[in-house]
Design a protein around this motif. Structure first.
Motif, PDB file in Angstrom:
ATOM      1  N   ILE A 139       0.838  -1.208   0.000  1.00 28.62           N
ATOM      2  CA  ILE A 139       0.000   0.000   0.000  1.00 28.62           C
ATOM      3  C   ILE A 139       0.869   1.252   0.000  1.00 28.62           C
ATOM      4  N   ARG A 140       2.029   1.185   0.672  1.00 27.94           N
ATOM      5  CA  ARG A 140       2.922   2.356   0.689  1.00 27.94           C
ATOM      6  C   ARG A 140       3.572   2.556  -0.686  1.00 27.94           C
ATOM      7  N   GLU A 150      -8.388   5.663  -2.287  1.00 29.32           N
ATOM      8  CA  GLU A 150      -9.309   6.401  -1.421  1.00 29.32           C
ATOM      9  C   GLU A 150      -9.868   5.412  -0.396  1.00 29.32           C
ATOM     10  N   LEU A 151      -9.633   5.711   0.887  1.00 34.52           N
ATOM     11  CA  LEU A 151     -10.001   4.764   1.940  1.00 34.52           C
ATOM     12  C   LEU A 151     -11.023   5.332   2.921  1.00 34.52           C
ATOM     13  N   TYR A 152     -11.565   6.518   2.612  1.00 30.96           N
ATOM     14  CA  TYR A 152     -12.462   7.152   3.573  1.00 30.96           C
ATOM     15  C   TYR A 152     -13.865   7.422   3.021  1.00 30.96           C
ATOM     16  N   ARG A 153     -13.955   7.735   1.726  1.00 32.16           N
ATOM     17  CA  ARG A 153     -15.261   8.082   1.156  1.00 32.16           C
ATOM     18  C   ARG A 153     -15.561   7.206  -0.058  1.00 32.16           C
ATOM     19  N   LEU A 199      -5.120  -0.712   6.356  1.00 32.84           N
ATOM     20  CA  LEU A 199      -4.595   0.078   5.233  1.00 32.84           C
ATOM     21  C   LEU A 199      -4.447   1.546   5.608  1.00 32.84           C
ATOM     22  N   ARG A 200      -5.440   2.062   6.322  1.00 32.66           N
ATOM     23  CA  ARG A 200      -5.360   3.472   6.722  1.00 32.66           C
ATOM     24  C   ARG A 200      -4.150   3.704   7.616  1.00 32.66           C
ATOM     25  N   SER A 201      -3.944   2.827   8.594  1.00 30.08           N
ATOM     26  CA  SER A 201      -2.813   3.072   9.499  1.00 30.08           C
ATOM     27  C   SER A 201      -1.477   2.760   8.826  1.00 30.08           C
ATOM     28  N   GLY A 206       4.618   3.680   9.714  1.00 32.62           N
ATOM     29  CA  GLY A 206       5.704   3.069   8.962  1.00 32.62           C
ATOM     30  C   GLY A 206       5.491   1.570   8.826  1.00 32.62           C
ATOM     31  N   LEU A 207       6.430   0.913   8.154  1.00 35.12           N
ATOM     32  CA  LEU A 207       6.346  -0.536   7.979  1.00 35.12           C
ATOM     33  C   LEU A 207       6.388  -1.252   9.327  1.00 35.12           C
TER      34      LEU A 207
END
Ligand SMILES: [Zn+2]
Length: 249
Positions: A139-140, A150-153, A199-201, A206-207
């Motif tokens: 994901i990074r 997009e992970l919020y809306r 995913l958000r965090s 960091g890894l």
């Protein structure tokens, strides 16, 4: 003929002629660099075993003008990551990391952020052969190359996600779609609220931080599939070691 010195990671290698090797590196300052190691396969090669996969070292090379294949002058190993070659699981996952990093840039396109991400991931993989590390890397990496999910809306109706909702990710739209809009996003894949939280965090932290996340199987496995489809969509092809990885996982 300019001479360059840079930190570099060996991300592959194949034989050339009778005694030489072509080594692709992911370098800190100059992106991906392919260079010839003259005499690397001779018994008394000055490179010793330093040009093996994953080795982090200091690379000195001559840049040949208008060429994509350069000439190694010197490579001194700093960290061989030998533990990653000690078992098939780590070897497969390490190979996957270097291939994904390598596929994310064009030749000689500098990207220090990806170099550092790869170096950190290989370092952590030695001690933590953990699926959360790979998912956080993916994901990074996607964010660095410009595919920020997009992970919020919801990407269709723009509503924020309710806690009771059943979220899904659409790789072609690039993120969340809510359960109401899902029929309009045929490619969408279900994602659990736990995986979404991970995913958000992982994007913000960091890894190493991802290794303390509470995400467990089966969420790690379903998240792997979601990210795999996103990566395949973004990179436009299935990467070779993805097939290899499915054999060892
Ligand atoms: Zn919606």
């Amino acid at each position: 003929m300019p001479l360059h010195t840079t930190e570099a990671i060996v991300i592959g290698g194949h034989n050339l002629g009778e005694a030489d090797r072509i080594i692709p590196f992911f370098t800190r300052q100059l992106g991906k660099v392919r260079a010839v190691a003259r005499g690397a396969r001779r018994i008394r090669s000055r490179y010793g075993g330093s040009l093996e996969l994953f080795t982090l070292g200091q690379l000195v090379f001559f840049e040949l003008p208008n060429r994509t294949l350069h000439k190694i002058n010197e490579f001194s190993a700093v960290e061989p990551f030998a533990e990653l070659k000690a078992d098939l699981g780590r070897l497969g996952r390490g190979a996957y990391l270097v291939e994904l990093a390598g596929a994310s840039v064009e030749e000689a396109e500098p990207n220090e952020e990806i170099f550092l991400l790869l170096r950190d991931a290989l370092t952590l993989l030695v001690l933590h052969d953990d699926p959360r590390l790979l998912r956080a890397f993916e994901i990074r990496l996607l964010r660095i190359v410009g595919y920020l999910l997009e992970l919020y809306r919801c990407l269709i109706c723009r509503s924020t996600l309710e806690h009771s909702a059943e979220p899904a990710i659409s790789p072609t739209r690039g993120g969340l779609v809510c359960s109401r809009c899902r029929p309009r996003a045929q490619d969408s894949l279900s994602i659990s609220l736990e995986s979404l939280g991970f995913l958000r965090s992982a994007l913000h932290g960091g890894l190493e931080q991802s290794l303390t996340s509470p995400l467990v199987h089966p969420h790690t496995t379903s998240l792997q599939e979601v990210l795999r489809v996103c990566i395949a969509h973004f990179f436009g092809k299935r990467l070779r070691s993805l097939a290899f990885l499915s054999l060892v996982e």
